[in-house]
Scaffold this motif. Structure first.
Motif, mmCIF file in Angstrom:
data_model
loop_
_atom_site.group_PDB
_atom_site.id
_atom_site.type_symbol
_atom_site.label_atom_id
_atom_site.label_comp_id
_atom_site.label_asym_id
_atom_site.label_seq_id
_atom_site.Cartn_x
_atom_site.Cartn_y
_atom_site.Cartn_z
ATOM 1 N N TYR A 184 7.846 10.655 4.372
ATOM 2 C CA TYR A 184 6.603 11.074 5.018
ATOM 3 C C TYR A 184 6.660 10.899 6.541
ATOM 4 O O TYR A 184 6.409 11.844 7.307
ATOM 5 C CB TYR A 184 5.435 10.276 4.425
ATOM 6 C CG TYR A 184 4.087 10.629 4.992
ATOM 7 C CD1 TYR A 184 3.395 11.740 4.531
ATOM 8 C CD2 TYR A 184 3.498 9.858 5.985
ATOM 9 C CE1 TYR A 184 2.151 12.071 5.041
ATOM 10 C CE2 TYR A 184 2.261 10.185 6.511
ATOM 11 C CZ TYR A 184 1.591 11.288 6.041
ATOM 12 O OH TYR A 184 0.363 11.612 6.555
ATOM 13 N N GLY A 185 6.988 9.700 6.997
ATOM 14 C CA GLY A 185 7.021 9.424 8.437
ATOM 15 C C GLY A 185 8.071 10.240 9.182
ATOM 16 O O GLY A 185 7.766 10.888 10.198
ATOM 17 N N PRO A 186 9.338 10.224 8.714
ATOM 18 C CA PRO A 186 10.359 11.042 9.386
ATOM 19 C C PRO A 186 9.991 12.523 9.450
ATOM 20 O O PRO A 186 10.300 13.199 10.425
ATOM 21 C CB PRO A 186 11.598 10.815 8.511
ATOM 22 C CG PRO A 186 11.395 9.467 7.924
ATOM 23 C CD PRO A 186 9.922 9.360 7.682
ATOM 24 N N ASN A 216 0.826 -1.216 0.000
ATOM 25 C CA ASN A 216 0.000 0.000 0.000
ATOM 26 C C ASN A 216 0.858 1.263 0.000
ATOM 27 O O ASN A 216 0.765 2.084 0.923
ATOM 28 C CB ASN A 216 -0.957 -0.001 1.195
ATOM 29 C CG ASN A 216 -0.216 -0.026 2.534
ATOM 30 O OD1 ASN A 216 0.947 -0.398 2.613
ATOM 31 N ND2 ASN A 216 -0.892 0.382 3.590
ATOM 32 N N PRO A 217 1.711 1.427 -1.041
ATOM 33 C CA PRO A 217 2.473 2.676 -1.102
ATOM 34 C C PRO A 217 1.544 3.872 -1.242
ATOM 35 O O PRO A 217 0.444 3.764 -1.797
ATOM 36 C CB PRO A 217 3.341 2.503 -2.351
ATOM 37 C CG PRO A 217 2.641 1.491 -3.181
ATOM 38 C CD PRO A 217 1.954 0.573 -2.217
ATOM 39 N N PHE A 218 1.991 5.012 -0.704
ATOM 40 C CA PHE A 218 1.223 6.236 -0.878
ATOM 41 C C PHE A 218 1.275 6.648 -2.356
ATOM 42 O O PHE A 218 2.253 6.349 -3.050
ATOM 43 C CB PHE A 218 1.815 7.363 -0.033
ATOM 44 C CG PHE A 218 1.837 7.087 1.439
ATOM 45 C CD1 PHE A 218 0.799 6.405 2.063
ATOM 46 C CD2 PHE A 218 2.899 7.535 2.221
ATOM 47 C CE1 PHE A 218 0.824 6.162 3.430
ATOM 48 C CE2 PHE A 218 2.930 7.292 3.586
ATOM 49 C CZ PHE A 218 1.885 6.615 4.188
ATOM 50 N N PRO A 219 0.264 7.355 -2.849
ATOM 51 C CA PRO A 219 0.301 7.859 -4.233
ATOM 52 C C PRO A 219 1.223 9.080 -4.330
ATOM 53 O O PRO A 219 0.807 10.184 -4.685
ATOM 54 C CB PRO A 219 -1.168 8.213 -4.507
ATOM 55 C CG PRO A 219 -1.733 8.536 -3.165
ATOM 56 C CD PRO A 219 -1.028 7.636 -2.185
ATOM 57 N N SER A 222 6.576 7.650 -9.151
ATOM 58 C CA SER A 222 5.535 7.236 -8.215
ATOM 59 C C SER A 222 5.817 5.853 -7.643
ATOM 60 O O SER A 222 6.192 4.924 -8.388
ATOM 61 C CB SER A 222 4.175 7.212 -8.916
ATOM 62 O OG SER A 222 3.187 6.673 -8.055
ATOM 63 N N GLY A 223 5.595 5.707 -6.357
ATOM 64 C CA GLY A 223 5.751 4.403 -5.721
ATOM 65 C C GLY A 223 4.736 3.395 -6.222
ATOM 66 O O GLY A 223 4.989 2.189 -6.202
ATOM 67 N N THR A 224 3.595 3.871 -6.705
ATOM 68 C CA THR A 224 2.562 2.949 -7.177
ATOM 69 C C THR A 224 2.882 2.372 -8.552
ATOM 70 O O THR A 224 2.198 1.450 -9.006
ATOM 71 C CB THR A 224 1.191 3.652 -7.233
ATOM 72 O OG1 THR A 224 1.280 4.779 -8.102
ATOM 73 C CG2 THR A 224 0.772 4.125 -5.853
ATOM 74 N N ALA A 225 3.910 2.897 -9.224
ATOM 75 C CA ALA A 225 4.289 2.394 -10.548
ATOM 76 C C ALA A 225 5.280 1.240 -10.464
ATOM 77 O O ALA A 225 5.644 0.662 -11.487
ATOM 78 C CB ALA A 225 4.887 3.525 -11.381
ATOM 79 N N MET A 226 5.713 0.893 -9.251
ATOM 80 C CA MET A 226 6.692 -0.183 -9.080
ATOM 81 C C MET A 226 6.008 -1.544 -9.180
ATOM 82 O O MET A 226 4.778 -1.652 -9.103
ATOM 83 C CB MET A 226 7.379 -0.039 -7.716
ATOM 84 C CG MET A 226 8.006 1.317 -7.475
ATOM 85 S SD MET A 226 8.446 1.566 -5.735
ATOM 86 C CE MET A 226 9.992 0.672 -5.673
ATOM 87 N N SER A 227 6.810 -2.588 -9.333
ATOM 88 C CA SER A 227 6.258 -3.945 -9.312
ATOM 89 C C SER A 227 5.736 -4.265 -7.910
ATOM 90 O O SER A 227 6.071 -3.581 -6.934
ATOM 91 C CB SER A 227 7.336 -4.965 -9.692
ATOM 92 O OG SER A 227 8.300 -5.086 -8.655
ATOM 93 N N GLY A 228 4.920 -5.315 -7.807
ATOM 94 C CA GLY A 228 4.347 -5.677 -6.507
ATOM 95 C C GLY A 228 5.404 -5.956 -5.459
ATOM 96 O O GLY A 228 5.296 -5.502 -4.311
ATOM 97 N N GLY A 229 6.434 -6.698 -5.842
ATOM 98 C CA GLY A 229 7.498 -7.010 -4.896
ATOM 99 C C GLY A 229 8.262 -5.773 -4.466
ATOM 100 O O GLY A 229 8.623 -5.615 -3.292
ATOM 101 N N GLN A 230 8.514 -4.871 -5.420
ATOM 102 C CA GLN A 230 9.194 -3.618 -5.083
ATOM 103 C C GLN A 230 8.320 -2.758 -4.183
ATOM 104 O O GLN A 230 8.813 -2.125 -3.249
ATOM 105 C CB GLN A 230 9.553 -2.853 -6.364
ATOM 106 C CG GLN A 230 10.698 -3.459 -7.151
ATOM 107 C CD GLN A 230 10.944 -2.689 -8.428
ATOM 108 O OE1 GLN A 230 10.019 -2.212 -9.091
ATOM 109 N NE2 GLN A 230 12.215 -2.553 -8.799
ATOM 110 N N GLN A 231 7.020 -2.729 -4.464
ATOM 111 C CA GLN A 231 6.111 -1.952 -3.621
ATOM 112 C C GLN A 231 6.139 -2.457 -2.177
ATOM 113 O O GLN A 231 6.129 -1.663 -1.237
ATOM 114 C CB GLN A 231 4.682 -2.034 -4.163
ATOM 115 C CG GLN A 231 4.446 -1.216 -5.413
ATOM 116 C CD GLN A 231 2.977 -1.176 -5.805
ATOM 117 O OE1 GLN A 231 2.084 -1.328 -4.978
ATOM 118 N NE2 GLN A 231 2.722 -0.979 -7.099
ATOM 119 N N GLN A 232 6.176 -3.781 -2.010
ATOM 120 C CA GLN A 232 6.191 -4.307 -0.644
ATOM 121 C C GLN A 232 7.498 -3.963 0.060
ATOM 122 O O GLN A 232 7.507 -3.615 1.243
ATOM 123 C CB GLN A 232 5.947 -5.827 -0.650
ATOM 124 C CG GLN A 232 5.612 -6.423 0.713
ATOM 125 C CD GLN A 232 4.309 -5.904 1.292
ATOM 126 O OE1 GLN A 232 4.166 -4.712 1.550
ATOM 127 N NE2 GLN A 232 3.350 -6.802 1.515
#
Length: 265
Positions: A120-122, A108-111, A158-168
């Motif tokens: 974002y978190g830091p 669930n990467p942020f858009p 965008s983080g949402t453009a990565m592969s599923g494994g990369q996103q995780q």
């Protein structure tokens, strides 16, 4: 608070990072977790296994109070992070979730950009005094997640453009960017192909010792590969808890043996 339910001894020289004693979880009138007690140590990966609907994800979510987001949920018993009762009224839940990070089943990467996913978190927690500090946190987190070499030239994408494994792995990098002490993983490989799954398992092994890690998995082979301690759940009860090698080769409970040998579940 019920604090008299000590878990069976399972040897480790490390003091527990988190402890659960007499934990019960209810959704309305339905009891989902029944009197569970165990210790989680910083130098180990602990796996929760069991059939679907057995309560393992519900129990996992107790460790950073994610069940608070469910109106009908009620948690009884005691869970401590070091010596702090995480269900105390004085506990800052935002700070708790920075110390006890979570990686969900579905990436669930942020858009946002890859960089901003990590920053974002830091930024929220004030961990970087300037851009140089933030750059270091982003690079360090991506390196620990085994992603830096793959994404260092496209941090603005965008983080949402990565592969599923990369996103995780990005989500794992995002979790560790705020310097947590514990990482919870709820079936982190269930949506991934075998190659991406192997990468995540390698990453879990690399992160062991830097963080206390709890992983929920349906994949018993995965539990055997990545964990040092295993807890087997059935119908809301923790049936057995101990060294992973013992649970898989010489379980003391018949229900554990039946599940591991494929007789049910």
């Amino acid at each position: 608070m019920n604090t008299n339910n000590a878990p069976p001894p399972v040897g480790s020289n490390q003091p527990p990072k988190m402890t659960a004693r007499g934990v019960n979880v209810f959704y309305g009138a339905k009891q989902a977790i029944k009197n569970v007690s165990l210790d989680v140590r910083a130098d180990e990966v602990t796996a929760f296994i069991g059939p679907s609907g057995c309560g393992k994800s519900t129990f996992l979510r107790c460790f950073n109070r994610m069940n608070d987001t469910v109106d009908s949920a009620r948690v009884e018993g005691e869970i401590k992070l070091d010596e702090t009762d995480i269900y105390a009224a004085s506990m800052d839940v935002v700070q708790l979730r920075a110390r006890v990070g979570m990686v969900f089943q579905k990436p669930n990467p942020f858009p946002k950009s890859i960089y901003e996913n990590i920053a974002y978190g830091p930024r929220i927690h004030g961990l970087a005094a300037n851009k140089t500090d933030m750059d270091g946190i982003v690079e360090g987190s991506l390196r620990r997640a085994g992603l830096w070499e793959e994404v260092k030239d496209r941090l603005g994408e965008s983080g949402t453009a990565m592969s599923g494994g990369q996103q995780q792995r990005l989500c794992i990098a995002r979790a560790i960017a705020v310097d947590p002490e514990v990482i919870l993983m709820d079936e982190p490989c269930s949506a991934l192909d075998p190659i991406a799954t192997a990468r995540i398992e390698e990453l879990i092994d690399d992160l062991r010792g830097k963080y206390a890690i709890i992983i929920v998995t349906h994949n018993m082979q995965q539990a055997a590969r990545v964990s040092q301690k295993t807890a087997f759940f059935h119908l809301g009860t923790m049936v057995e808890y101990g060294d992973t090698s013992t649970i898989f080769t010489n379980p003391s409970e018949g229900r554990t043996k039946d599940y591991i040998t494929g007789r049910y579940g």
